[in-house]
Structure formats: structure tokens, C-alpha cells
Design an enzyme around this catalytic site. Structure first.
Site, short mmCIF file in Angstrom:
data_model
loop_
_atom_site.label_atom_id
_atom_site.label_comp_id
_atom_site.label_asym_id
_atom_site.label_seq_id
_atom_site.Cartn_x
_atom_site.Cartn_y
_atom_site.Cartn_z
CD GLU A 166 -13.82 7.80 -0.52
OE1 GLU A 166 -14.82 8.14 -1.17
OE2 GLU A 166 -13.76 7.91 0.73
CG LEU B 101 2.89 12.00 -9.32
CD1 LEU B 101 2.48 13.43 -8.92
CD2 LEU B 101 4.04 12.06 -10.32
CE LYS C 186 -6.27 9.83 8.27
NZ LYS C 186 -5.88 8.72 9.16
CG ASP D 157 -3.41 10.80 10.53
OD1 ASP D 157 -2.92 10.81 9.38
OD2 ASP D 157 -4.35 10.04 10.86
N GLY E 83 1.27 3.24 -3.27
CA GLY E 83 1.56 3.07 -4.70
C GLY E 83 1.67 1.60 -5.08
CB VAL F 188 -10.94 10.93 5.02
CG1 VAL F 188 -11.65 10.76 6.36
CG2 VAL F 188 -10.57 12.39 4.81
CG PHE G 237 5.93 1.73 -6.70
CD1 PHE G 237 4.77 1.56 -7.43
CD2 PHE G 237 6.65 0.61 -6.32
CE1 PHE G 237 4.34 0.29 -7.80
CE2 PHE G 237 6.23 -0.67 -6.69
CZ PHE G 237 5.07 -0.82 -7.43
N1 LIG Z 1 0.23 4.16 4.16
C1 LIG Z 1 -1.08 4.16 4.30
O1 LIG Z 1 -1.69 3.19 4.74
C2 LIG Z 1 -1.87 5.38 3.87
C3 LIG Z 1 -3.26 5.41 4.08
C4 LIG Z 1 -3.99 6.51 3.64
C5 LIG Z 1 -3.34 7.57 3.03
N2 LIG Z 1 -1.98 7.53 2.88
C6 LIG Z 1 -1.32 8.66 2.21
O2 LIG Z 1 -0.78 8.20 0.99
C7 LIG Z 1 0.41 8.91 0.69
C8 LIG Z 1 1.56 7.92 0.48
O3 LIG Z 1 1.77 7.19 1.66
P1 LIG Z 1 2.72 5.89 1.69
O4 LIG Z 1 2.53 5.29 3.03
O5 LIG Z 1 2.50 5.05 0.48
O6 LIG Z 1 4.16 6.59 1.60
P2 LIG Z 1 5.58 5.87 1.44
O7 LIG Z 1 5.48 4.42 1.69
O8 LIG Z 1 6.56 6.66 2.20
O9 LIG Z 1 5.90 6.06 -0.13
C9 LIG Z 1 6.19 7.29 -0.71
C10 LIG Z 1 6.62 7.08 -2.15
O10 LIG Z 1 6.76 8.32 -2.78
C11 LIG Z 1 8.10 8.46 -3.31
N3 LIG Z 1 8.52 9.84 -3.08
C12 LIG Z 1 8.47 10.54 -1.91
N4 LIG Z 1 8.93 11.80 -2.10
C13 LIG Z 1 9.29 11.88 -3.40
C14 LIG Z 1 9.86 12.92 -4.21
N5 LIG Z 1 10.16 14.12 -3.72
N6 LIG Z 1 10.09 12.65 -5.51
C15 LIG Z 1 9.82 11.43 -6.04
N7 LIG Z 1 9.27 10.42 -5.34
C16 LIG Z 1 9.01 10.64 -4.02
C17 LIG Z 1 8.96 7.46 -2.55
O11 LIG Z 1 10.04 7.08 -3.38
P3 LIG Z 1 11.09 5.92 -2.97
O12 LIG Z 1 10.32 4.63 -3.05
O13 LIG Z 1 12.17 6.02 -3.99
O14 LIG Z 1 11.54 6.25 -1.57
C18 LIG Z 1 7.95 6.33 -2.30
O15 LIG Z 1 7.88 5.49 -3.41
C19 LIG Z 1 0.62 9.90 1.85
O16 LIG Z 1 0.07 11.13 1.50
C20 LIG Z 1 -0.17 9.26 2.98
O17 LIG Z 1 -0.64 10.21 3.92
C21 LIG Z 1 -1.24 6.46 3.28
#
Ligand SMILES: NC(=O)c1ccc[n+]([C@@H]2O[C@H](COP(=O)([O-])OP(=O)(O)OC[C@H]3O[C@@H](n4cnc5c(N)ncnc54)[C@H](OP(=O)(O)O)[C@@H]3O)[C@@H](O)[C@H]2O)c1
Length: 429
Positions: free
Chosen positions: A129, A9, A205, A201, A15, A132, A11
């Protein structure tokens, strides 16, 4: 090798990191879990977006049912972020007996209890995992490797953005706004940086870590929170002079059955290992009654480090699947430990006042501190900000209540222009 089907869920950053690692480390992952991991479907929002490195275009869907209701998918990885509809989708997947891996700190901190209970009821795994400290395996360490310990102190640098900003301010004498712009330029800070710089944030955590470490239900609103926006180069300079580095620490301590939970800028002694954690790195310092002091250090964000944590959870789930025996989270002992109010918190304090450059002001301020039972360990006075001067005090250990009441009276002294900053000096032992 048998195949196991999973659904993603989201990308975005995480993702796509998960996807890259699955391609690059296919053999290692297969060897370690005994299955070939196949991504069946990926849910995204925008089907028109260009997705580099993926040939099978039909792998993408914007219909969550393609994953949540596909009986062939055994494990769902939620990396879309936000509370809704992520919560709804995870609950639906659990109801359909799918194991869950999520990186979603906001969701676990705010609705973790509901999700854990649902997973327990459906006898599926729920792992988080990556929620945090990104790539640092701190949750596994607390839940498994340290489970013979009573953990009584966790101090973490849990937010890479603020650590980058404070590190820049410290190393290059930059002000907050300039350092924030640099962090945004490097992709470390979002266009709206509020969640990072105001400490939300880190609160999420810390909530997750404290629940696991203390086995006690902790509400994220019980965590005292203060961000880094008020930190100035002047405070950083005084910190250096006094032998400290300013860090945004997330602190969870247990003492006599009560717990203290706080996120705020903190004076960390220069010789403490947390003081050396620079750039956008994260670190978690843990004290256990058997193991002693431990420090975990690494990248707290980014596609591959976070993907590494997500896939670690996935492999563990697959391994357990074959053991015919599942280990479930036991839930939390509701309210078994009282979260102390911030006023009861004990600390030393750095207090910087702007005062008029006239004789007698130091005596008046010191008298007010004394009247409120606050004793002083250091005082520095320098004429740096004409026409006012900074008067800096470091107190001995006292309560938050004493220091706040003293400050209330001190700012009413006619020669005191204002309280420029108050930063807690953390006792590291
Ligand atoms: N980024 C980091 O380094 C990091 C580190 C630790 C934890 N996290 C956590 O990991 C999670 C994802 O972060 P991210 O940085 O990868 O986010 P992101 O880059 O914004 O990606 C979000 C993805 O989810 C899809 N999406 C969002 N809302 C949606 C919906 N309602 N229906 C269908 N698809 C949906 C988006 O689709 P589209 O591609 O079509 O826009 C996108 O592919 C978050 O909870 C974040 O707190 C992130």
C-alpha cells in the site's frame, strides 16, 4: 493478548515512522488486529548511528539472517528501499514462509511480478500500500473497495516534490531552480532530485496502479515520461490566462481494450479538483463505471503517513491470518491489453513558440498546423521576450503524431526561433 513478532528491514524515515506509530497507537493496533505487535529485530546498515527513542539497543542488527531466518518472525516489513538487496531479502523471507509488507515502489514496479508469483507459490501475503501515494489508501481502494467496477481512468498527482515545486512556481512566480532549492531546504526533495523532477518516481507508481486497475501486466518502460524541468514561469502565466493550472499528472486510461500510460506536465482546468491540490500533497482521481468520479487526497510521503499505510497492511495480514483463508493476488493477465504508443495519444496541446517579431509569421505557423490536420482553438501573442515574442497556440484534440510532425516543420520556418514548450491539455471528462 497473544504476541505476533515482526522484523523491520530498514529504520530510516519510514521505518522510524512505523516504530513511532506502533508505540503511540499500541492499544488501537492491538484492538484492531487482536495481537500485540512486537518488533523483534531491525536491520540497518550502520550500527553506530544514533537511533532516537529506542532503549533496546540489541534490537538492531546488520545481519539480515537475524530476521529472514528467525522462525519466530512471521511478518517482515521492508522499508530499506532500492532494488538489491531488498529483492533478495524479500525472496528469502517469502521462501521462509513470512508475509511481506513493503513501501518500495521501485522494486514493485520493476520486479513486482516475480515477487507476487513467489508469494503466491509460498502462500504468503505480499502487500505494498505505501508504495503509491504514501498515506493514501489507494491500493486497497482499487483492489478491494472498487473491485465491482471497471476502472477506466486514473489521473494522479503522485509525486509530492514536483507538486510542491509547481505549486510554488504558480503561487509565487518562482522559476524552477529557485522552487527546487526551496523544496530541498524543506526536505521534500533529495540532493539528487532526478527521480522526482524527471518523472521516474511517478512512473513507478503509475505502473503499480495501472496493473491493479486494468488487471493487465504493465511494464514500467511502457509508460511515456516527461519531467517538469522545462516548465517556466512564462508557461505558468499563459496557463493561468487560458484558465488552467500546470500539474505533473500520471495518467492511465483504458479505451477499447487498449491502455494509455503517461507521466507529463499537463494543463488541468482551474475548476477541476486536481488543480486545487497544492503544496507537497498527492491526489488520485479515479473513474469507475459504477462508482463514477472519486478523488483521494492526502500526504504522499513522510514518516507517519507512510507508516500509517505500512501498518494498515500489517493489520490486514494479521486479520487474514486468523481467517484460515488467504486471499492471494491472482497475478496479471500477461499482455491482455495493448499499451498504446505515444504517437497515437489524443490530446489538446499548448504550444509556445518563440518567433521573430515580423508580420506574416502567424499565418505561416497556422498553415503548417493546418497542413498536418491540427486545428487551433486559441492563439495569444504578446511581446514579452524582446527581441523575440511568444506565440502561444492551444490546439483542438489531435494525435501526438500530428502535432509532433507539425512542430517539426514549424521550427524550420525562418521566422520561428524555437519551440519554447509543448504541454498536453488533459480532457478531464
Ligand atoms: N520517505 C518517504 O516518505 C517514503 C514514502 C513512500 C515510500 N517510501 C519508500 O520507503 C522505502 C524507505 O524509504 P526511507 O525514506 O525510509 O529510506 P531511508 O530514510 O533512506 O532509510 C533506509 C533505511 O534502510 C537501511 N538500509 C538501506 N540499505 C540497507 C542495506 N543494504 N542493508 C541494511 N540496511 C539498509 C538504512 O540503514 P541506516 O539507517 O543504517 O543507514 C536506513 O535505516 C523506500 O523504498 C521508499 O521509496 C518512502
Amino acid at each position: 493478548m497473544q504476541k505476533i513478532k515482526i522484523g523491520l528491514l530498514g529504520f530510516g524515515t519510514v521505518g522510524s515512522g512505523v516504530w513511532k506509530i506502533l508505540q503511540e497507537n499500541k492499544k488501537i493496533i492491538g484492538k484492531n488486529c487482536g495481537y500485540e505487535v512486537e518488533v523483534s529485530k531491525i536491520l540497518v546498515q550502520d550500527m553506530t548511528k544514533k537511533r532516537d527513542g529506542i532503549e533496546q539497543k540489541d534490537i538492531f542488527t546488520d545481519n539480515p539472517k537475524d530476521i529472514l531466518e528467525d522462525p519466530a518472525i512471521e511478518i517482515v516489513i521492508e522499508v530499506m528501499g532500492g532494488i538489491e538487496p531488498a529483492r533478495e531479502y524479500i525472496l528469502k523471507a517469502i521462501e521462509n514462509r513470512k508475509h511481506i509488507v513493503t513501501a518500495n515502489k521501485a522494486l514493485i514496479a520493476t520486479h513486482g511480478d516475480q515477487l507476487i508469483h513467489a508469494a503466491k507459490k509460498a502462500q504468503v501475503e505480499l502487500c505494498y500500500e505505501a508504495s503509491v501515494a504514501g498515506g493514501i489508501p489507494i491500493i486497497h481502494a482499487i483492489k478491494e473497495s472498487l473491485s465491482a467496477n471497471r476502472i477506466y481512468n486514473i489521473m494522479g498527482i503522485l509525486n509530492g516534490t514536483t507538486n510542491y515545486i509547481l505549486s510554488k512556481m504558480t503561487a509565487e512566480n518562482m522559476d524552477f531552480e529557485t522552487a527546487l532549492k526551496e523544496a530541498q531546504g524543506k526536505g521534500y526533495a533529495e540532493a539528487d532530485p532526478t527521480s522526482d523532477v524527471e518523472g521516474h518516481d511517478a512512473v513507478y507508481k503509475l505502473t503499480i496502479l495501472a496493473r491493479l486497475a486494468f488487471g493487465s501486466y504493465v511494464h514500467f518502460e511502457d509508460v511515456y515520461r516527461e519531467g517538469i524541468t522545462k516548465i517556466t514561469p512564462i508557461d505558468i502565466e499563459y496557463a493561468k490566462e487560458l484558465g488552467y493550472v500546470i500539474k505533473l499528472l500520471a495518467i492511465a486510461k483504458e479505451e477499447e481494450g487498449k491502455i494509455a500510460l503517461r507521466v507529463h506536465p499537463t494543463f488541468v482546468p482551474q475548476q477541476h479538483p486536481l488543480a486545487a491540490v497544492g503544496d507537497a500533497f498527492n491526489a488520485v482521481f479515479v473513474k469507475g463505471n459504477a462508482v463514477g468520479d472519486l478523488m483521494f487526497y492526502g500526504r504522499g510521503a513522510g514518516d507517519l503517513p507512510t507508516g500509517s499505510a505500512v501498518l494498515g497492511d500489517l493489520i490486514n495480514i494479521i486479520k487474514k491470518k486468523d481467517l484460515q483463508k488467504r486471499l492471494y493476488e491472482n497475478g496479471f493477465d500477461q499482455n491482455s491489453k495493448r499499451v498504446i504508443r505515444m504517437e497515437e495519444n489524443q490530446s489538446e496541446y499548448y504550444v509556445r513558440l518563440l518567433v521573430k517579431d515580423v508580420p506574416g509569421v502567424f499565418g505561416k505557423v497556422a498553415t503548417e498546423f493546418g497542413r498536418h490536420g491540427v486545428s487551433l482553438s486559441s492563439v495569444i501573442q504578446k511581446g514579452r521576450e524582446e527581441p523575440s515574442v511568444s506565440l502561444v497556440f492551444v490546439t483542438h484534440e489531435t494525435t501526438e503524431q500530428n502535432v509532433q510532425m507539425a512542430i517539426k516543420d514549424i521550427v524550420n520556418i525562418s521566422e520561428v526561433v524555437k519551440l519554447a514548450n509543448l504541454i498536453r491539455v488533459e480532457k478531464m471528462s
